[in-house]
Motif scaffolding. Structure first.
Motif, short mmCIF file in Angstrom:
data_model
loop_
_atom_site.label_atom_id
_atom_site.label_comp_id
_atom_site.label_asym_id
_atom_site.label_seq_id
_atom_site.Cartn_x
_atom_site.Cartn_y
_atom_site.Cartn_z
N PRO A 90 71.00 -59.85 91.36
CA PRO A 90 72.20 -59.99 92.18
C PRO A 90 72.37 -58.82 93.14
CG PRO A 90 72.76 -59.29 89.98
CD PRO A 90 71.31 -59.60 89.95
N ILE A 105 94.89 -49.57 76.95
CA ILE A 105 93.80 -49.69 77.92
C ILE A 105 94.39 -49.83 79.32
CG2 ILE A 105 91.84 -51.16 78.62
CD1 ILE A 105 91.30 -49.88 75.97
N ARG A 144 93.18 -50.16 83.73
CA ARG A 144 92.06 -50.44 84.63
C ARG A 144 91.74 -49.20 85.44
NH1 ARG A 144 91.19 -55.86 86.67
NH2 ARG A 144 92.17 -57.31 85.25
N GLY A 176 89.39 -48.63 88.26
CA GLY A 176 88.46 -49.34 89.13
C GLY A 176 88.09 -50.65 88.46
N SER A 177 86.77 -50.88 88.32
CA SER A 177 86.34 -52.12 87.70
C SER A 177 86.07 -51.94 86.21
CB SER A 177 85.09 -52.64 88.39
OG SER A 177 84.08 -51.67 88.32
N ARG A 178 86.32 -50.73 85.70
CA ARG A 178 86.00 -50.50 84.29
C ARG A 178 87.26 -50.13 83.52
NH1 ARG A 178 80.43 -50.18 83.49
NH2 ARG A 178 80.94 -49.58 81.38
N PRO A 179 87.25 -50.34 82.19
CA PRO A 179 88.45 -49.99 81.41
C PRO A 179 88.50 -48.51 81.04
CG PRO A 179 86.84 -51.07 80.01
CD PRO A 179 86.24 -51.03 81.38
N THR A 183 79.95 -45.65 74.21
CA THR A 183 78.63 -45.24 74.72
C THR A 183 77.51 -45.87 73.89
OG1 THR A 183 78.75 -43.26 73.35
CG2 THR A 183 79.41 -43.07 75.67
N HIS A 184 77.85 -46.53 72.79
CA HIS A 184 76.82 -47.17 71.98
C HIS A 184 76.33 -48.45 72.66
CE1 HIS A 184 75.72 -49.60 68.18
NE2 HIS A 184 74.69 -48.89 68.53
N LEU A 185 77.12 -49.52 72.57
CA LEU A 185 76.65 -50.78 73.18
C LEU A 185 77.73 -51.44 74.03
CD1 LEU A 185 74.47 -52.22 70.27
CD2 LEU A 185 73.65 -51.35 72.43
N ASP A 186 78.52 -50.63 74.75
CA ASP A 186 79.33 -51.20 75.83
C ASP A 186 80.61 -51.92 75.40
OD1 ASP A 186 79.50 -51.28 78.56
OD2 ASP A 186 78.71 -53.30 78.71
N CYS A 187 80.99 -51.84 74.11
CA CYS A 187 82.25 -52.47 73.70
C CYS A 187 83.44 -51.65 74.23
CB CYS A 187 82.33 -52.55 72.17
SG CYS A 187 81.43 -53.95 71.50
N ILE A 188 84.64 -52.19 74.07
CA ILE A 188 85.83 -51.47 74.50
C ILE A 188 86.52 -50.87 73.28
CG2 ILE A 188 88.02 -51.65 75.72
CD1 ILE A 188 86.79 -53.94 77.32
N VAL A 189 86.77 -49.55 73.34
CA VAL A 189 87.31 -48.83 72.19
C VAL A 189 88.83 -48.99 72.11
CG1 VAL A 189 85.44 -47.14 72.23
CG2 VAL A 189 87.54 -46.71 73.54
N GLN A 190 89.41 -48.53 71.00
CA GLN A 190 90.86 -48.56 70.85
C GLN A 190 91.31 -47.32 70.10
OE1 GLN A 190 92.09 -51.56 67.69
NE2 GLN A 190 89.98 -52.21 68.08
N PHE A 207 82.44 -59.97 73.75
CA PHE A 207 81.90 -58.72 73.23
C PHE A 207 80.48 -58.90 72.71
CE2 PHE A 207 86.38 -57.46 73.35
CZ PHE A 207 86.22 -56.28 74.03
N LYS A 260 78.37 -58.60 75.70
CA LYS A 260 78.30 -57.22 76.16
C LYS A 260 77.29 -56.44 75.33
CE LYS A 260 82.15 -54.65 77.42
NZ LYS A 260 82.22 -54.48 78.87
N ASP A 292 73.65 -55.22 76.52
CA ASP A 292 73.56 -53.76 76.65
C ASP A 292 72.37 -53.23 75.87
OD1 ASP A 292 75.28 -51.54 77.87
OD2 ASP A 292 74.76 -50.74 75.89
N PHE A 342 89.78 -56.30 79.77
CA PHE A 342 90.51 -55.03 79.67
C PHE A 342 91.32 -54.98 78.38
CE2 PHE A 342 89.41 -55.17 84.09
CZ PHE A 342 88.99 -53.87 84.33
N PRO A 392 90.76 -53.99 74.01
CA PRO A 392 89.79 -53.44 73.07
C PRO A 392 89.14 -54.54 72.25
CG PRO A 392 91.98 -52.46 72.74
CD PRO A 392 92.14 -53.59 73.70
N ALA A 393 87.93 -54.23 71.74
CA ALA A 393 87.27 -55.17 70.84
C ALA A 393 88.13 -55.33 69.59
CB ALA A 393 85.89 -54.64 70.46
N GLU A 431 69.59 -46.50 69.20
CA GLU A 431 69.58 -47.90 69.65
C GLU A 431 68.18 -48.32 70.09
OE1 GLU A 431 72.42 -47.89 72.93
OE2 GLU A 431 73.06 -46.05 71.96
#
Lengths: 155, 358
Positions: free
Chosen positions: A44, A70, A72, A74-77, A96-103, B148, B151, B155, B272, B274-275, B305
């Motif tokens: 792409p 969380i 926004r 830019g385009s990332r959380p 930083t492991h596999l791209d999930c979104i943290v909490q 997820f 993702k 990834d 946007f 969290p998992a 990984e």
């Protein structure tokens, strides 16, 4: 003289090889001209990164003590956390492991990734589980009743 | 009337040659014969997938704004939509299970041995394609779990040196998992993978057709020692009808599962948010998932990984080339059996661990 003596010995194989090479190169060239656009089509076009330097992550009072949310960036959380003493911390929310979104986990006072149980402290350092690198930390500035988050200067 | 049609066809395409061939084809009969059904059931489930998939295509919309809503529409508004969608999901899961069971039965009965190495390799590629179907189809409802899972799955590819990042961009249709990813996965799921899979199933069946059913080593030895023990049944109609019964039972199981345990849809994906806690992939990826969780961030001098991906890649490659590991004379047969048992123990152990771990 020499040339004339050699020529009848192998004129055909020489010509044949030459023609085969020509044919091969032609085929290879045409195949390349078919597949190059296909390959390029599959990748792409790079979208212009929404390079926000500074965003409003939320309003004062929106976050309770010892909680996070969380936003926004830019385009990332991104994640903004208000710790137990009321300080704000903002970090990238992409594990930083596999791209999930943290909490934010108030009970542990840590940032936690639900996917593979990765754990970070409030300055973003990876302290347990599989994450290989810390989360990127952002600068937090409170102006009026809005919380502004920006990238570190020079990074 | 029928005889006239038959005569007409006979004159033009030589029908009797085809039916004659069917009546001469035989299947060996022995105490392990039941294992022969697994491949056929997998084929049946594939056909169910094609059928229900085409039905879902009548209403499904592959965009990030509409995908979740269109599946919701299918399961709540369209008559029997819940049934079709549920059968598609259940059949997909059962297909992974029967394909794996088929693979292990072939492994333990030694059916991969010379001259059937290529049948094994084509079967392994088909198994990977089935997993590809699972992975790409999982995203299509565009729910949180799928988002997820995609993702993480894409990834992982990124960790590969040099080619990792371009492949990830190709899979995602960009740097992030987005609507572009959904559109691509849709294309893979309904066009690319079915095309390749159908072709390869043809090749796989042609190999089996050419070589006949494999007879397990022990049975083969018994039969060679005492040829009067040899038993066979005609493929048509004897084996065919038995297989038909198996398919019919399969259909009943599928219908019951779909009706009593309809597949959940979950919540719409939010890029946007969290998992969610307790997030897990589908059961057939659980062992990989749990292993990834346990690998530390650094293993010796390489990224954890990356090490995980190399380990799983190497395992998949070794598995595919298993018949060649054994050697032509079958010298290392023990080794293959031991490796097979270890693999089952590892997969089952990790799956249970992931299932019960918090």
């Amino acid at each position: 003289m020499n040339v004339a003596a050699r020529e009848p010995a192998e004129p055909r194989p020489g010509r044949r090889t030459f023609l085969q090479m020509l044919l091969g190169a032609g085929l290879l060239g045409s195949l390349a001209s078919f597949f190059y656009p296909v390959l390029r089509y599959m990748i792409p076009p790079a979208s212009a990164e929404l390079n926000s330097d500074e965003v409003v992550a939320g309003k004062i009072g929106e976050l309770k003590l010892n909680s996070g949310k969380i936003f926004r960036f830019g385009s990332r959380p991104g994640i903004i956390v208000r710790n137990a003493v009321g300080e704000y911390k903002a970090l990238s929310a992409t594990c930083t492991h596999l791209d999930c979104i943290v909490q934010y986990r108030g009970d542990l006072r840590r940032i936690w990734c639900a996917c593979h149980n990765g754990m970070y402290d409030l300055s973003g350092r990876n302290i347990s589980g599989p994450p290989p690198r810390p989360l990127e930390a952002y600068d937090v500035n409170v102006r009026g009743d809005e919380i502004f988050v920006s990238r570190h200067k020079g990074s | 009337m029928i005889s006239r049609v038959r005569a007409w066809l006979e004159e033009r395409i030589g029908l009797s040659q085809i039916t004659g061939f069917l009546s001469h084809k035989t299947v060996p009969v022995h105490r392990y014969s039941y294992w022969y059904f697994l491949g056929g059931i997998t084929l049946f489930l594939f056909m169910v997938q094609v059928g229900t998939g085409m039905l879902l295509l009548l209403y499904y919309r592959p965009t990030s704004n509409e995908a979740f809503e269109s599946v919701q529409y299918i399961v709540t508004q369209v008559r029997f939509g819940w049934l079709v969608r549920s059968i598609h999901s259940w059949s997909a899961n059962l297909m992974v299970a029967t394909a794996m069971a088929h693979m292990f039965s072939v492994l333990f009965l030694g059916a991969y041995r010379k001259p059937r190495e290529l049948t094994w390799v084509s079967g392994m590629v088909l198994l990977f394609l089935i997993l590809g179907f699972g992975f790409s189809g999982y995203l299509l409802p565009w729910n949180t779990l799928a988002y997820f899972a995609t993702k993480v799955g894409t990834d992982m590819v990124k960790q590969l040196p040099v080619i990792g990042h371009p492949i990830m961009v190709f899979l995602r249709g960009g740097e992030e998992v987005s609507g572009a990813t959904l559109t691509r996965f849709f294309g893979f799921h309904v066009a690319l993978l079915p095309g390749i899979t159908t072709l390869l199933i043809g090749v796989h069946l042609a190999f089996i057709q050419r070589q006949g059913m494999s007879v397990p080593r022990r049975i083969d030895a018994e039969w060679t020692a005492d040829p009067s023990k040899r038993r066979e049944m005609r493929f048509f109609p004897n084996f065919f009808l038995r297989e038909a019964i198996a398919w019919y039972i399969g259909l009943a199981v599928l219908g019951a599962l779909a009706a009593f345990f309809p597949w959940e849809l979950g919540s719409k994906a939010d890029p946007f948010a969290p998992a969610p806690a307790g997030i897990k992939p589908e059961w057939y990826f659980l062992s990989v998932f749990q292993t990834l969780k346990l690998i530390p961030p650094r293993l010796w001098k390489i990224d954890g990984e990356l090490a995980g991906i190399f380990i799983f890649g190497a395992l998949a490659a070794i598995w595919t080339l298993l018949p060649f590991l054994e050697g032509e004379a079958g010298k290392r047969r023990r080794l293959v059996t031991v490796v097979g048992i270890l693999a089952i123990v590892f997969i089952a152990g990790m799956t249970l661990y992931a299932y019960y771990a918090k």
